[in-house]
Each structure stands twice: as structure tokens, then as C-alpha cells.
Design a protein around this motif. Structure first.
Motif, short mmCIF file in Angstrom:
data_model
loop_
_atom_site.label_atom_id
_atom_site.label_comp_id
_atom_site.label_asym_id
_atom_site.label_seq_id
_atom_site.Cartn_x
_atom_site.Cartn_y
_atom_site.Cartn_z
N ALA A 99 -8.48 6.61 -11.10
CA ALA A 99 -8.59 6.09 -12.47
C ALA A 99 -7.27 6.16 -13.21
N PHE A 100 -6.40 7.09 -12.81
CA PHE A 100 -5.12 7.27 -13.48
C PHE A 100 -4.03 6.35 -12.91
N ARG A 101 -4.27 5.74 -11.76
CA ARG A 101 -3.23 4.97 -11.08
C ARG A 101 -3.18 3.54 -11.58
N GLY A 102 -2.06 2.87 -11.31
CA GLY A 102 -1.91 1.48 -11.70
C GLY A 102 -1.39 1.32 -13.11
N TRP A 103 -1.51 0.08 -13.59
CA TRP A 103 -0.95 -0.24 -14.91
C TRP A 103 -1.77 0.33 -16.05
N GLY A 104 -3.05 0.44 -15.84
CA GLY A 104 -3.90 0.96 -16.91
C GLY A 104 -4.84 2.03 -16.40
N THR A 105 -5.37 2.80 -17.31
CA THR A 105 -6.29 3.87 -16.95
C THR A 105 -7.72 3.34 -16.98
N ASP A 106 -8.51 3.74 -16.00
CA ASP A 106 -9.92 3.35 -15.94
C ASP A 106 -10.74 4.38 -16.72
N GLU A 107 -10.84 4.16 -18.01
CA GLU A 107 -11.54 5.11 -18.86
C GLU A 107 -13.01 5.24 -18.51
N LYS A 108 -13.63 4.14 -18.10
CA LYS A 108 -15.06 4.18 -17.77
C LYS A 108 -15.32 5.11 -16.60
N ALA A 109 -14.41 5.11 -15.61
CA ALA A 109 -14.58 6.00 -14.45
C ALA A 109 -14.48 7.46 -14.88
N ILE A 110 -13.57 7.74 -15.80
CA ILE A 110 -13.42 9.11 -16.31
C ILE A 110 -14.70 9.55 -17.02
N ILE A 111 -15.27 8.66 -17.82
CA ILE A 111 -16.52 8.98 -18.53
C ILE A 111 -17.65 9.21 -17.53
N ARG A 112 -17.73 8.35 -16.51
CA ARG A 112 -18.81 8.48 -15.53
C ARG A 112 -18.74 9.80 -14.76
N VAL A 113 -17.53 10.27 -14.51
CA VAL A 113 -17.39 11.53 -13.77
C VAL A 113 -17.55 12.73 -14.70
N LEU A 114 -16.62 12.90 -15.62
CA LEU A 114 -16.60 14.12 -16.44
C LEU A 114 -17.77 14.19 -17.42
N GLY A 115 -18.22 13.04 -17.91
CA GLY A 115 -19.30 13.04 -18.89
C GLY A 115 -20.66 13.35 -18.29
N LYS A 116 -20.73 13.41 -16.97
CA LYS A 116 -22.01 13.67 -16.30
C LYS A 116 -21.90 14.87 -15.35
N ARG A 117 -21.05 15.82 -15.70
CA ARG A 117 -20.92 17.04 -14.91
C ARG A 117 -21.07 18.25 -15.82
N ASN A 118 -21.75 19.28 -15.33
CA ASN A 118 -21.94 20.48 -16.13
C ASN A 118 -20.72 21.40 -16.06
N GLU A 119 -20.83 22.50 -16.76
CA GLU A 119 -19.69 23.43 -16.88
C GLU A 119 -19.13 23.86 -15.53
N SER A 120 -19.97 24.31 -14.63
CA SER A 120 -19.48 24.80 -13.34
C SER A 120 -18.91 23.67 -12.50
N GLN A 121 -19.50 22.49 -12.58
CA GLN A 121 -18.99 21.35 -11.84
C GLN A 121 -17.62 20.91 -12.35
N LEU A 149 -4.98 14.36 -18.09
CA LEU A 149 -5.82 13.70 -19.09
C LEU A 149 -5.08 13.53 -20.41
N THR A 150 -4.33 14.55 -20.79
CA THR A 150 -3.57 14.49 -22.05
C THR A 150 -2.52 13.39 -22.01
N SER A 151 -1.88 13.20 -20.86
CA SER A 151 -0.82 12.19 -20.75
C SER A 151 -1.36 10.78 -20.55
#
Length: 319
Positions: free
Chosen positions: A23-45, A65-67
Motif C-alpha cells: 500500500a505504501f509503494r508506487g506513486w500514491g498510497t493505497d489508503e483503502k488497503a490500510i483501512i481494511r487491514v489496521l481498521g479490522k485488527r484488534n490490539e494484539s493483532q 504511517l506518519t510519512s
């Protein structure tokens, strides 16, 4: 109840790390992929993903993520990705380092002290010492004016019994002690701090009930009517609400963040991110009861883009 929805089948931390790296590679960031992963994982995950990402790619996921992200979306994703104790330690530190320490800002310390578990508060204090070369209580004492510092230090250093038990006789006695302090116009009396800072949440709720039964008014109302320092009264009222009903408090945090002129995105983010794995479902219910509209619709009508989609994902929506 939590609102986040973790899939029945979750990829390994290494696979999630690879998805994020793509998601971080290429000309633009794939924000939807980031949401699909991190937004659907619990604390331990999330913790495992962060560790895996560091091991595979040699970079801290927080730094990446910050950059790669920006604005309120970046702040929300980063806050969510932190370990909860580190997250709260950083939130408290931001407040204590700020030039303006209004009651509105200091409510973060009340939330950490009064709406989380005793073990979590200990973890926050440990994280604070590790991150900032100072204890949380030392920083409060040195940067917040008296008597607010006296109240906040008492709350931040508490370790409450966390079982659902209450002694009605003690509740009646301590309701009387609170009444005496209010009558004497001494809201920072040691008895007040002793009761609010040491008793369990369940014991305090019983005391609040006993107070109303004995004196006709709620404790919150009598504190509000007591002459004296307005900031101290506001702080104590916040403490009472956080103890009595954290769900109502956070429903109000969300509502206040989107009402009026402009949006307070930092407060909105905090209200959603810090409670999504705790009691955000209950806060959503309280929001509807208090304001006759859904929290989800209120957010949809006030913010937009990836930031909106991420908050709604934490609320359990499928984006």
C-alpha cells in the motif's frame, strides 16, 4: 462492547505487513488497503503486525504511517496503531506539554484515570516513564495549577478494586462526607479526594445513589451549585460523569467535537479510537438516546474522505 469487526479468518502478521508495504509503494498510497487491514485488527493483532513489519522491512510501522499519510487520517491511524498504554501516555503528554491547559484539555487525564481498568492505568504510568523520562504524576504536579493538580495526581495514582461489589453502609457514610465538604465549600477537601481517588467504580456509583437518596439532588448538581473555583467544579463534574457513565461521557465527547462552528477532529478521533475496543457500542446507544440521531450519521455529515471511512470502520461499518 467493542465496535470493531475482526474477520473470522485473519491473515498472518507477515501477510498483513506485506499488504501494508504494498500500500505504501508506487506513486500514491493505497489508503483503502490500510483501512481494511489496521481498521479490522484488534490490539494484539496490531501489535503483532507492528513487530512483523519491523522484522521484515527494518522500519517502525508508526514512522512509515506518519510519512506516508497526512492530516486527520494519519493522526487517527497512528493513534490506533499504538499500543493502548503508549497511546494514552502520549495523549496525556501532549496535554501537559501544551501552553493552554484548559479543563477541556485536561479531561484526557480524567478519562485515562477514571474510565479504564486499574491495570491499564498502571501500564500507562509505566509507558509514560519510559517514553518521557518523567512520571505522569510529576508532570501533572509541575505543569497544572493547584488545586486541579491535586485532584489529577490523586486520580492518576489510584489503583482501584475492580470487582462488582459495593457496601451500602459505606456509601451512605461517604455520601455524608461529600455533603459536608460541599456545605463547607471545600471541594478539594481531603475527604473528597480520598473517596473519589481510592474507592472502586462500583462503590462510587453506590455512593452517588446514596447521595441523591439522602439529599435530594445529584452529587453533580450540588457540586455545580457550590461557590468557588469554576475550573475545579468542572473538573469534579467530569470525574463524576466518567465514573457514573463513561458511555455518556464519550457520547458527549463525540457530540461536542462535531457541534458548532468547525470540527474538533482531535477530540473526535480520541472519542472513537480510544473506546472502539472497550464500550463504543454502548456509547453509540447513549448518543442516540441523548441526541436522537445516530453517531454514524453524525460523523458522515461532518467529516469526509479516508478519515471518515476509517472512523466508520472502527464503528463497525464495512467500507
Amino acid at each position: 462492547m467493542a465496535t470493531i469487526r475482526v474477520p473470522d479468518e485473519v491473515p498472518s502478521p507477515a501477510q498483513d505487513s506485506e499488504t501494508l508495504n504494498q500500500a505504501f509503494r508506487g506513486w500514491g498510497t493505497d489508503e483503502k488497503a490500510i483501512i481494511r487491514v489496521l481498521g479490522k485488527r484488534n490490539e494484539s493483532q496490531r501489535k503483532s503486525i507492528r513487530e512483523s513489519y519491523k522484522e521484515i522491512y527494518g522500519k517502525d510501522l508508526i514512522d512509515v504511517l506518519t510519512s506516508e499519510l497526512s492530516g486527520d487520517f494519519m493522526k487517527a491511524v497512528v493513534l490506533w496503531t499504538y499500543d493502548p498504554a503508549e497511546r494514552d501516555a502520549r495523549l496525556a503528554n501532549n496535554v501537559l506539554n501544551g501552553k493552554k491547559k484548559s479543563i477541556e484539555k485536561l479531561k484526557i487525564i480524567v478519562e485515562i484515570s477514571c474510565t479504564t481498568s486499574p491495570n491499564h492505568l498502571i501500564a500507562v504510568r509505566k509507558a509514560y516513564c519510559s517514553l518521557f523520562d518523567s512520571s505522569l504524576e510529576e508532570h501533572i504536579a509541575s505543569s497544572v495549577p493547584f488545586p486541579l493538580a491535586k485532584v489529577l495526581v490523586t486520580l492518576a495514582t489510584s489503583f482501584r478494586y475492580d470487582k462488582d461489589m459495593a457496601d451500602t453502609e459505606v456509601a451512605t457514610i461517604e455520601a455524608g462526607m461529600l455533603r459536608e465538604a460541599i456545605t463547607a465549600k471545600q471541594l478539594d477537601h481531603d475527604h473528597v479526594l480520598y473517596i473519589l481517588g481510592t474507592r472502586s467504580i462500583y462503590q462510587l456509583r453506590a455512593t452517588f445513589v446514596a447521595y441523591k437518596q439522602s439529599y435530594g439532588n445529584t452529587l453533580d448538581k450540588d457540586v455545580d451549585g457550590c461557590p468557588g473555583d469554576s475550573d475545579l467544579k468542572s473538573l469534579l463534574q467530569m470525574v463524576i460523569l466518567c465514573i457514573e457513565s463513561p458511555e455518556k461521557h464519550f457520547a458527549k465527547v463525540v457530540r461536542d467535537s462535531i457541534e458548532g462552528f468547525g470540527t474538533d477532529e482531535d477530540s473526535l478521533t480520541r472519542g472513537i479510537v480510544t473506546r472502539a475496543e472497550i464500550d463504543l457500542m454502548k456509547a453509540r446507544g447513549e448518543y442516540f438516546n441523548m441526541y436522537n440521531t445516530s453517531m454514524d450519521n453524525a460523523i458522515i455529515g461532518d467529516v469526509s474522505g479516508d478519515y471518515k471511512d476509517f472512523l466508520l470502520t472502527l464503528l463497525g461499518s464495512n467500507i
